[in-house]
Design a protein around this motif. Structure first.
Motif, PDB file in Angstrom:
ATOM      1  N   VAL A   1       5.158  20.285   2.968  1.00  0.00           N
ATOM      2  CA  VAL A   1       6.029  19.318   2.301  1.00  0.00           C
ATOM      3  C   VAL A   1       5.236  18.020   2.211  1.00  0.00           C
ATOM      4  CG1 VAL A   1       8.185  18.026   2.383  1.00  0.00           C
ATOM      5  CG2 VAL A   1       8.116  20.404   3.180  1.00  0.00           C
ATOM      6  N   TYR A   2       5.150  17.484   1.003  1.00  0.00           N
ATOM      7  CA  TYR A   2       4.390  16.256   0.775  1.00  0.00           C
ATOM      8  C   TYR A   2       5.349  15.074   0.656  1.00  0.00           C
ATOM      9  CZ  TYR A   2       0.040  18.805   0.179  1.00  0.00           C
ATOM     10  OH  TYR A   2      -1.077  19.574   0.407  1.00  0.00           O
ATOM     11  N   TYR A   3       5.026  14.014   1.385  1.00  0.00           N
ATOM     12  CA  TYR A   3       5.859  12.824   1.430  1.00  0.00           C
ATOM     13  C   TYR A   3       5.099  11.613   0.898  1.00  0.00           C
ATOM     14  CZ  TYR A   3       8.713  15.522   4.713  1.00  0.00           C
ATOM     15  OH  TYR A   3       9.491  16.489   5.308  1.00  0.00           O
ATOM     16  N   CYS A   4       5.804  10.803   0.171  1.00  0.00           N
ATOM     17  CA  CYS A   4       5.290   9.516  -0.282  1.00  0.00           C
ATOM     18  C   CYS A   4       5.796   8.447   0.682  1.00  0.00           C
ATOM     19  CB  CYS A   4       5.811   9.266  -1.704  1.00  0.00           C
ATOM     20  SG  CYS A   4       5.371   7.697  -2.413  1.00  0.00           S
ATOM     21  N   ALA A   5       4.971   7.433   0.946  1.00  0.00           N
ATOM     22  CA  ALA A   5       5.359   6.398   1.889  1.00  0.00           C
ATOM     23  C   ALA A   5       4.838   5.040   1.428  1.00  0.00           C
ATOM     24  CB  ALA A   5       4.830   6.732   3.274  1.00  0.00           C
ATOM     25  N   HIS A   6       5.493   3.990   1.902  1.00  0.00           N
ATOM     26  CA  HIS A   6       5.148   2.625   1.512  1.00  0.00           C
ATOM     27  C   HIS A   6       4.949   1.754   2.755  1.00  0.00           C
ATOM     28  CE1 HIS A   6       6.515  -1.580   0.768  1.00  0.00           C
ATOM     29  NE2 HIS A   6       5.754  -1.463  -0.309  1.00  0.00           N
ATOM     30  N   THR A   7       3.971   0.849   2.671  1.00  0.00           N
ATOM     31  CA  THR A   7       3.758  -0.107   3.736  1.00  0.00           C
ATOM     32  C   THR A   7       3.388  -1.454   3.145  1.00  0.00           C
ATOM     33  OG1 THR A   7       2.409  -0.665   5.662  1.00  0.00           O
ATOM     34  CG2 THR A   7       1.349   0.636   3.964  1.00  0.00           C
ATOM     35  N   LEU A   8       3.717  -2.518   3.855  1.00  0.00           N
ATOM     36  CA  LEU A   8       3.334  -3.850   3.416  1.00  0.00           C
ATOM     37  C   LEU A   8       1.952  -4.241   3.910  1.00  0.00           C
ATOM     38  CD1 LEU A   8       6.689  -5.810   3.819  1.00  0.00           C
ATOM     39  CD2 LEU A   8       5.553  -5.152   1.699  1.00  0.00           C
ATOM     40  N   ARG A   9       1.304  -3.364   4.641  1.00  0.00           N
ATOM     41  CA  ARG A   9      -0.039  -3.653   5.114  1.00  0.00           C
ATOM     42  C   ARG A   9      -1.002  -3.778   3.939  1.00  0.00           C
ATOM     43  NH1 ARG A   9      -1.692  -2.516  10.608  1.00  0.00           N
ATOM     44  NH2 ARG A   9       0.170  -2.357  11.873  1.00  0.00           N
ATOM     45  N   GLY A  10      -1.952  -4.655   4.090  1.00  0.00           N
ATOM     46  CA  GLY A  10      -2.904  -4.927   3.026  1.00  0.00           C
ATOM     47  C   GLY A  10      -4.074  -3.973   2.983  1.00  0.00           C
ATOM     48  N   VAL A  11      -4.209  -3.133   3.979  1.00  0.00           N
ATOM     49  CA  VAL A  11      -5.232  -2.095   3.963  1.00  0.00           C
ATOM     50  C   VAL A  11      -4.513  -0.765   4.134  1.00  0.00           C
ATOM     51  CG1 VAL A  11      -7.062  -3.567   4.829  1.00  0.00           C
ATOM     52  CG2 VAL A  11      -5.592  -2.347   6.449  1.00  0.00           C
ATOM     53  N   VAL A  12      -5.200   0.309   3.832  1.00  0.00           N
ATOM     54  CA  VAL A  12      -4.562   1.617   3.902  1.00  0.00           C
ATOM     55  C   VAL A  12      -4.598   2.139   5.331  1.00  0.00           C
ATOM     56  CG1 VAL A  12      -4.551   3.982   3.076  1.00  0.00           C
ATOM     57  CG2 VAL A  12      -5.250   2.133   1.542  1.00  0.00           C
ATOM     58  N   PRO A  13      -3.444   2.210   5.989  1.00  0.00           N
ATOM     59  CA  PRO A  13      -3.423   2.785   7.339  1.00  0.00           C
ATOM     60  C   PRO A  13      -3.243   4.293   7.277  1.00  0.00           C
ATOM     61  CG  PRO A  13      -1.282   1.867   6.815  1.00  0.00           C
ATOM     62  CD  PRO A  13      -2.119   1.739   5.584  1.00  0.00           C
ATOM     63  N   LYS A  14      -3.609   4.987   8.327  1.00  0.00           N
ATOM     64  CA  LYS A  14      -3.440   6.427   8.386  1.00  0.00           C
ATOM     65  C   LYS A  14      -2.283   6.855   9.281  1.00  0.00           C
ATOM     66  CE  LYS A  14      -8.178   7.985   7.450  1.00  0.00           C
ATOM     67  NZ  LYS A  14      -9.297   8.808   7.944  1.00  0.00           N
ATOM     68  N   ALA A  15      -1.774   5.949  10.074  1.00  0.00           N
ATOM     69  CA  ALA A  15      -0.728   6.306  11.032  1.00  0.00           C
ATOM     70  C   ALA A  15       0.655   6.228  10.393  1.00  0.00           C
ATOM     71  CB  ALA A  15      -0.782   5.371  12.238  1.00  0.00           C
TER      72      ALA A  15
ATOM     73  N   THR B   1       0.846  -1.175   0.000  1.00  0.00           N
ATOM     74  CA  THR B   1       0.000   0.000   0.000  1.00  0.00           C
ATOM     75  C   THR B   1       0.886   1.231   0.000  1.00  0.00           C
ATOM     76  OG1 THR B   1      -1.735  -1.151   1.226  1.00  0.00           O
ATOM     77  CG2 THR B   1      -1.762   1.257   1.292  1.00  0.00           C
ATOM     78  N   MET B   2       0.478   2.251  -0.718  1.00  0.00           N
ATOM     79  CA  MET B   2       1.221   3.508  -0.783  1.00  0.00           C
ATOM     80  C   MET B   2       0.389   4.623  -0.169  1.00  0.00           C
ATOM     81  SD  MET B   2       4.055   2.703  -2.291  1.00  0.00           S
ATOM     82  CE  MET B   2       4.702   4.283  -2.809  1.00  0.00           C
ATOM     83  N   GLY B   3       1.072   5.581   0.389  1.00  0.00           N
ATOM     84  CA  GLY B   3       0.373   6.706   0.986  1.00  0.00           C
ATOM     85  C   GLY B   3       1.061   8.016   0.709  1.00  0.00           C
ATOM     86  N   TRP B   4       0.296   9.087   0.805  1.00  0.00           N
ATOM     87  CA  TRP B   4       0.824  10.452   0.783  1.00  0.00           C
ATOM     88  C   TRP B   4       0.521  11.100   2.124  1.00  0.00           C
ATOM     89  CZ3 TRP B   4       3.872  12.598  -2.843  1.00  0.00           C
ATOM     90  CH2 TRP B   4       3.900  12.035  -4.123  1.00  0.00           C
ATOM     91  N   PHE B   5       1.538  11.733   2.663  1.00  0.00           N
ATOM     92  CA  PHE B   5       1.411  12.511   3.892  1.00  0.00           C
ATOM     93  C   PHE B   5       1.882  13.932   3.604  1.00  0.00           C
ATOM     94  CE2 PHE B   5       0.661   9.448   7.399  1.00  0.00           C
ATOM     95  CZ  PHE B   5       0.754   8.264   6.684  1.00  0.00           C
ATOM     96  N   ARG B   6       1.571  14.846   4.498  1.00  0.00           N
ATOM     97  CA  ARG B   6       2.092  16.211   4.367  1.00  0.00           C
ATOM     98  C   ARG B   6       2.391  16.784   5.734  1.00  0.00           C
ATOM     99  NH1 ARG B   6      -3.385  19.362   2.231  1.00  0.00           N
ATOM    100  NH2 ARG B   6      -4.554  19.264   4.204  1.00  0.00           N
TER     101      ARG B   6
END
Length: 125
Positions: free
Chosen positions: A94-108, A34-39
């Motif tokens: 500042v916007y950051y891209c992040a990666h997780t191996l979790r199968g659902v989209v986490p917010k933390a 799963t991929m995420g964007w944070f700021r």
């Protein structure tokens, strides 16, 4: 090891649009990733913006960006995008891209193991 490189930030007037890109390398278990964007704005905590699963493409958005931002992915090129429309001065961060191996989209933040270096987005009023 997953490496992430963001691009596409810049200066835009309120009401304008930008598209951020995140190129990922080193992915080995993309079926479950799963991929995420944070700021992170000056003086504030880093916050979740949007997330997407590589397979299936299910998405999750922060309430503050729903209806204005769209996250998408290009599996063939291991790239995730964040299309940002109707930008507001409060989107400046500042916007950051992040990666997780979790199968659902986490917010933390703690659930994401790899991070890019960030790209600055500035929205002028």
């Amino acid at each position: 090891q997953v490496q992430l490189v963001e691009s596409g930030g810049g200066l835009v007037q309120a009401g304008g649009s930008l598209r951020l890109s995140c190129a990922a390398s080193g992915l080995t278990f993309s079926n479950f990733a799963t991929m995420g964007w944070f700021r992170q704005a000056p003086g504030k905590e880093r916050e979740f913006v949007a997330g997407i699963r590589w397979i299936g493409g299910s998405t999750l958005y922060a309430d503050s960006v729903k209806g204005r931002f769209t996250i998408s992915r290009d599996i063939a090129n291991n790239t995730v995008y964040l299309q940002m429309n109707s930008l507001k001065p409060e989107d400046t961060a500042v916007y950051y891209c992040a990666h997780t191996l979790r199968g659902v989209v986490p917010k933390a933040q703690r659930d994401f193991g790899s991070w890019g270096q960030g790209t600055q987005v500035t929205v002028s009023s």
